[in-house]
Design an enzyme around this catalytic site. Structure first.
Site, PDB file in Angstrom:
ATOM      1  CE1 TYR A   1      16.412 -38.261  40.673  1.00  0.00           C
ATOM      2  CE2 TYR A   1      14.179 -37.693  41.281  1.00  0.00           C
ATOM      3  CZ  TYR A   1      15.528 -37.485  41.382  1.00  0.00           C
ATOM      4  OH  TYR A   1      15.984 -36.484  42.192  1.00  0.00           O
ATOM      5  CD  GLU A   2      16.337 -37.608  34.324  1.00  0.00           C
ATOM      6  OE1 GLU A   2      16.513 -38.080  33.189  1.00  0.00           O
ATOM      7  OE2 GLU A   2      15.496 -36.742  34.580  1.00  0.00           O
ATOM      8  N   GLY A   3      16.122 -42.883  34.540  1.00  0.00           N
ATOM      9  CA  GLY A   3      16.620 -44.196  34.114  1.00  0.00           C
ATOM     10  C   GLY A   3      17.317 -44.836  35.295  1.00  0.00           C
ATOM     11  CD  GLN A   8      21.492 -43.922  33.591  1.00  0.00           C
ATOM     12  OE1 GLN A   8      22.271 -43.441  32.790  1.00  0.00           O
ATOM     13  NE2 GLN A   8      20.202 -43.633  33.580  1.00  0.00           N
TER      14      GLN A   8
END
Ligand SMILES: Cc1cc2nc3c(=O)[nH]c(=O)nc-3n(C[C@H](O)[C@H](O)[C@H](O)COP(=O)(O)OP(=O)(O)OC[C@H]3O[C@@H](n4cnc5c(N)ncnc54)[C@H](O)[C@@H]3O)c2cc1C
Length: 596
Positions: free
Chosen positions: A439-441, A446
């Site tokens: 999650y969060e990319g 990233q």
């Protein structure tokens, strides 16, 4: 068995001894936060983590969250723990005093986050997302929205979420369909369905403030047509109390691999009233303020779980008796020696230890930059800090979460079959750590952010904020009689990083797939060099403390030993990453999709 004692001595080391020469200057605005004061705060945070949150970790995993009649119940004890956490002011640590926060340095805040995540990563998401939400509101919302929502969110009375994902739209947010229709009074009515929303519904706070990405009727297609809206679960009345329900309902909670005590919800918005945050169609800009804060915090999640896994593994390795030491019996009174005597068990423990200490040192460095980008008075130092944060955010997120998961996996291996059995508690760390890579990319995204956006930005300026201190340190210290060998190792890895950067820039210009194919290895390589730099500096600090005479010789000797292990056993991975990058995309992309 899950054991955890906050590594306060190492936290104080990275905060007060390691990064004093980082070039960001003395941050006068934070002068009131003396080491004595921040240490006292960390000690109190450790008590909360160890005494309140850790005891709920295993039960929370077994019990999970329950959805009944449209209401989500968190596991036993969470409500009381959250109330204690909120009333103790822990939700407001790093927030702006203007909104009721305590304005603490990020460096202290991130150490506190590490402790909370180590003790109970599921719990950490409830206050964590709220903090991310407040940064987006502070940075982009109107004054009226700030006045109405920030004080209650900062205090933790109301919590926050970020609502991006829809069933057909994860990484590619340009596909999202949730609609926002403008109303005559300047508000919007939102309709759509979101999935996977952390803390989307729960029983910890009286209101939940959703930050929702949606599309207005006249929006251009793709990411350029996305706007951000603030949508409360209950509409607040003029006096600030909670008013009528706002058409936000939870249709299900996700049944998932780990993180069971964090409610991951499917949410429906049905003509829900919302207000625009930031400019129309510029929602990604506003959301990125939140996501960047969250990305560093998700990295710290990886570190926290990695530390808890390490400590639990050490506890077991000292207790479990199997086999005899190859260098002679160590436990003559017992039927066998503890498994900590075996080199292969040491390999695993030292690997985890080096990962954790390396990541913690990077956390302190990046947090100093987070503080400097807000508070440095010298514009050049501020710019350098901003550049460094931009560069390191994807590295922290991807590196720390990869290594946190690896540490959790190693902890299971240290426990052998007992690690695979639920009672030991360590298999939970594997399940809990796994999501942070997604999650969060995802970590792949990233890496693309690092290679595709951060490296070329301003003609490589972000990278200079990292390359400059590392090369200066190498030049100044490679001739050192005792530690020069370590610095040579760093120099070699740094050379590989410089060469890889040039290769990616040159090949990527011709063919973007070449840069994308190198991205994950490059992110790891940069992370290894950052850890190497921190360990080499730490070794110099430790050596000088030992030479000068110290009553903490054990701590500094252990620091030197861990640094040596890092250079002997972990940094060589930099060569493998370099060779992988050099090989290019050819073998990766050779097969047609139909051949898989
Ligand atoms: C427990 C949990 C909590 C979550 N909490 C939230 C939340 O609070 N709010 C929220 O909005 N979302 C949340 N999410 C959603 C999460 O952020 C997404 O799952 C994640 O962003 C990936 O999206 P996806 O699952 O659709 O995967 P996809 O986007 O379908 O990706 C699948 C794979 O393809 C790769 N991929 C996709 N596109 C590319 C590309 N262009 N280049 C290279 N590789 C690519 C990905 O890296 C990944 O490996 C949560 C998810 C979970 C499981």
């Amino acid at each position: 068995m899950q054991v955890y004692e906050a590594p306060l001595r190492d936290m104080k080391f990275v905060l007060h001894e390691l990064h004093n020469d980082d070039g960001f200057g003395n941050l006068e605005a934070l002068a009131e936060f003396t080491p004595d004061l921040t240490d006292a705060i960390l000690e109190e945070a450790a008590k909360v983590a160890q005494e309140v949150l850790l005891p709920l970790n295993r039960g929370g995993d077994v019990e999970g969250c329950i959805l009944e009649n449209g209401v989500v119940r968190t596991p036993t004890g969470f409500k009381e723990a959250y109330a204690m956490f909120r009333d103790g002011g822990w939700c407001a640590l790093a927030s702006d005093p203007q909104w009721g926060g305590q304005g603490l340095p990020e460096s202290v805040n991130k150490m506190t986050e590490e402790m909370i995540c180590a003790a109970n990563v599921s719990f950490s998401l409830y206050p964590g997302l709220t903090h991310g939400g407040t940064t987006a509101i502070e940075g982009h919302a109107s004054d009226e929205l700030k006045q109405r929502f920030l004080p209650k969110m900062v205090s933790g009375e109301w919590s926050g979420t970020m609502c991006l994902t829809e069933s057909h739209c994860g990484t590619d947010l340009g596909l999202l369909r949730t609609r926002a229709v403008p109303q005559d009074d300047g508000s919007y009515k939102l309709t759509g369905a979101k999935i996977f929303i952390s803390a989307g519904e729960h029983d910890l706070t009286e209101n939940i403030i959703h930050l929702v990405l949606a599309r207005m009727p006249d929006a251009p297609a793709g990411v350029k047509g996305i706007s951000l809206f603030l949508v409360p679960k209950y509409l607040p009345k003029d006096d600030g109390s909670v008013g009528p329900a706002n058409g936000v309902s939870v249709s299900a909670i996700e049944h998932k691999m780990g993180l069971k005590a964090s409610a991951t919800c499917q949410l429906n918005f049905d003509d829900s009233v919302g207000w625009l945050v930031g400019k129309p169609h510029k929602g990604m800009e506003a959301m990125f303020t939140m996501m960047n804060t969250e990305r560093v915090s998700v990295g710290v999640q990886g570190l926290g779980v990695g530390e808890a896994a390490y400590q639990s593994a050490v506890y077991y390795a000292k207790d479990r008796l199997q086999g005899r030491s190859l260098s002679g019996v160590k436990n003559p009174g017992g039927p066998a020696d503890p498994i900590i005597v075996h080199p292969d068990v040491r390999r695993m423990l030292m690997t985890m230890r080096a990962y954790n200490e390396g990541c913690r040192a990077i956390t302190a460095w990046v947090s100093r930059a987070l503080d400097a980008e807000k508070h440095a008075t010298d514009p050049e130092a501020r710019q350098r800090a901003e550049d460094f944060v931009a560069l390191m955010t994807p590295v922290v997120k991807a590196l720390f979460t990869d290594l946190g998961f690896e540490s959790a996996n190693l902890a299971v291996q240290v426990y052998g079959g007992h690690g695979y059995i639920a009672e030991s508690g360590v298999e939970q760390y594997v399940r809990d750590a796994r999501i942070a890579m997604i999650y969060e990319g995802t970590n792949g995204i990233q890496a693309l952010d690092l290679v595709g956006r951060k490296l070329p930005a301003h003609m490589g300026r972000y990278l200079r904020s990292f390359f400059h201190p590392v090369s200066t340190f190498i030049e100044a210290n490679k001739a050192d009689a005792d530690l020069g060998k370590m610095v040579e190792g760093l120099e070699k890895a740094f050379g590989a990083l410089q060469l890889s950067t040039a290769t990616i820039a040159e090949r990527g210009m011709r063919d973007p797939e070449e840069a994308a194919a190198a991205a994950t290895d490059y992110t790891r390589l940069l992370g290894l060099v950052a850890m190497g730099y921190c360990f080499a500096k730490a070794a110099f600090v430790a050596q000088s403390a030992l030479k000068g005479g110290t009553d903490e010789a054990d701590f500094y000797k252990a620091k030197l030993a861990t640094a040596r292990f890092f250079f002997d056993r972990i940094l060589p991975q930099a060569t493998a990453a370099f060779l992988a990058i050099k090989s290019g995309k050819a073998s990766m992309m050779a097969l047609e999709a139909a051949a898989f």
